[in-house]
Design a protein around this motif. Structure first.
Motif, short mmCIF file in Angstrom:
data_model
loop_
_atom_site.label_atom_id
_atom_site.label_comp_id
_atom_site.label_asym_id
_atom_site.label_seq_id
_atom_site.Cartn_x
_atom_site.Cartn_y
_atom_site.Cartn_z
N ILE A 1 0.85 -1.19 0.00
CA ILE A 1 0.00 0.00 0.00
C ILE A 1 0.89 1.25 0.00
O ILE A 1 1.80 1.36 0.81
CB ILE A 1 -0.94 0.00 1.22
CG1 ILE A 1 -1.97 -1.10 1.03
CG2 ILE A 1 -1.58 1.36 1.42
CD1 ILE A 1 -2.96 -1.23 2.14
N THR A 2 0.59 2.12 -0.95
CA THR A 2 1.25 3.42 -1.00
C THR A 2 0.23 4.47 -0.56
O THR A 2 -0.75 4.72 -1.27
CB THR A 2 1.73 3.74 -2.43
OG1 THR A 2 2.61 2.70 -2.86
CG2 THR A 2 2.43 5.08 -2.49
N PRO A 3 0.42 5.04 0.62
CA PRO A 3 -0.54 6.05 1.09
C PRO A 3 -0.62 7.24 0.14
O PRO A 3 0.38 7.64 -0.47
CB PRO A 3 0.04 6.47 2.44
CG PRO A 3 0.84 5.30 2.89
CD PRO A 3 1.45 4.76 1.62
N SER A 4 -1.82 7.79 0.00
CA SER A 4 -2.05 8.94 -0.87
C SER A 4 -3.20 9.77 -0.32
O SER A 4 -4.21 9.21 0.10
CB SER A 4 -2.38 8.49 -2.30
OG SER A 4 -2.76 9.60 -3.09
N ASP A 5 -3.06 11.07 -0.38
CA ASP A 5 -4.14 11.95 0.04
C ASP A 5 -5.17 12.17 -1.07
O ASP A 5 -6.25 12.72 -0.82
CB ASP A 5 -3.58 13.31 0.49
CG ASP A 5 -2.82 13.22 1.79
OD1 ASP A 5 -3.09 12.30 2.59
OD2 ASP A 5 -1.93 14.06 2.01
N THR A 6 -4.85 11.74 -2.30
CA THR A 6 -5.73 12.03 -3.43
C THR A 6 -6.22 10.80 -4.20
O THR A 6 -7.16 10.90 -4.97
CB THR A 6 -5.01 12.95 -4.44
OG1 THR A 6 -3.81 12.31 -4.89
CG2 THR A 6 -4.67 14.29 -3.81
N THR B 1 4.92 -2.29 10.12
CA THR B 1 5.66 -1.58 11.16
C THR B 1 4.65 -0.94 12.10
O THR B 1 3.52 -0.65 11.72
CB THR B 1 6.56 -0.47 10.56
OG1 THR B 1 5.73 0.49 9.89
CG2 THR B 1 7.58 -1.04 9.59
N ALA B 2 5.08 -0.71 13.31
CA ALA B 2 4.22 -0.02 14.27
C ALA B 2 4.04 1.43 13.83
O ALA B 2 4.92 2.00 13.19
CB ALA B 2 4.85 -0.06 15.66
N GLY B 3 2.89 1.98 14.13
CA GLY B 3 2.67 3.38 13.80
C GLY B 3 1.21 3.69 13.63
O GLY B 3 0.33 2.97 14.10
N ILE B 4 0.96 4.77 12.91
CA ILE B 4 -0.39 5.28 12.69
C ILE B 4 -0.76 5.09 11.23
O ILE B 4 0.06 5.32 10.34
CB ILE B 4 -0.46 6.78 13.05
CG1 ILE B 4 -0.09 7.00 14.51
CG2 ILE B 4 -1.84 7.36 12.74
CD1 ILE B 4 0.20 8.44 14.86
N THR C 1 -1.04 11.89 4.68
CA THR C 1 -0.91 12.82 5.80
C THR C 1 -1.31 12.11 7.10
O THR C 1 -2.44 11.64 7.23
CB THR C 1 -1.81 14.05 5.58
OG1 THR C 1 -1.41 14.70 4.37
CG2 THR C 1 -1.70 15.01 6.75
N GLY C 2 -0.36 12.00 8.00
CA GLY C 2 -0.61 11.38 9.30
C GLY C 2 -0.26 9.91 9.38
O GLY C 2 -0.15 9.36 10.46
N THR C 3 -0.09 9.24 8.24
CA THR C 3 0.25 7.81 8.25
C THR C 3 1.75 7.64 8.43
O THR C 3 2.54 8.21 7.67
CB THR C 3 -0.23 7.10 6.97
OG1 THR C 3 -1.66 7.15 6.93
CG2 THR C 3 0.23 5.66 6.91
N THR C 4 2.13 6.87 9.45
CA THR C 4 3.55 6.59 9.70
C THR C 4 3.87 5.11 9.57
O THR C 4 5.03 4.75 9.46
CB THR C 4 3.95 7.06 11.12
OG1 THR C 4 3.17 6.34 12.09
CG2 THR C 4 3.73 8.56 11.29
N ALA C 5 2.86 4.25 9.59
CA ALA C 5 3.07 2.81 9.50
C ALA C 5 3.22 2.37 8.04
O ALA C 5 2.73 3.03 7.13
CB ALA C 5 1.89 2.07 10.13
N THR C 6 3.90 1.25 7.85
CA THR C 6 3.96 0.59 6.56
C THR C 6 2.90 -0.49 6.54
O THR C 6 2.83 -1.31 7.45
CB THR C 6 5.36 -0.03 6.33
OG1 THR C 6 6.33 1.01 6.43
CG2 THR C 6 5.44 -0.70 4.98
N LEU C 7 2.05 -0.49 5.48
CA LEU C 7 0.90 -1.39 5.44
C LEU C 7 0.91 -2.31 4.23
O LEU C 7 1.43 -1.95 3.17
CB LEU C 7 -0.39 -0.56 5.40
CG LEU C 7 -0.60 0.42 6.54
CD1 LEU C 7 -1.70 1.40 6.21
CD2 LEU C 7 -0.93 -0.35 7.80
N ILE C 8 0.30 -3.45 4.41
CA ILE C 8 0.05 -4.43 3.35
C ILE C 8 -1.45 -4.68 3.31
O ILE C 8 -2.09 -4.79 4.36
CB ILE C 8 0.79 -5.76 3.63
CG1 ILE C 8 2.29 -5.55 3.72
CG2 ILE C 8 0.42 -6.81 2.60
CD1 ILE C 8 2.96 -5.15 2.44
N GLY C 9 -2.02 -4.77 2.11
CA GLY C 9 -3.43 -5.08 1.98
C GLY C 9 -3.61 -6.58 1.72
O GLY C 9 -2.85 -7.17 0.96
#
Length: 85
Positions: free
Chosen positions: A22-27, A41-44, A75-83
């Protein structure tokens, strides 16, 4: 490789059969709507649901969040995520 579950439907409670980074995106919404998110990873993670509501989740590494998010905001995401799909 033999797959004894090849003919079984996974359904809502069955295991995922695919995963994607997952690549975080605001748009941009996620390319595939996941059945769950895995925190690498731990985070938000700031997640948008189908109603457009954004909520921040703080989790530890390895946690699985069973939410079918529409978008993971940068914006605000600090964790690395997998879907998981």
């Amino acid at each position: 490789m033999v797959d004894p579950f090849a003919g079984a439907a996974s359904g809502q409670t069955g295991p995922a059969t695919r995963h994607f980074a997952i690549t975080p995106s605001d748009t941009v919404d996620l390319p595939i709507r996941p059945r769950a998110l895995v925190f690498q990873t731990a985070g938000i993670a700031v997640l948008r649901d189908e109603t457009g509501a954004d909520i921040a989740y703080t989790r530890y590494a390895g946690d699985v969040l069973p939410l079918r998010a529409v978008r993971v905001l940068a914006t605000g995401t600090t964790a690395t995520l997998i879907g998981w799909v």
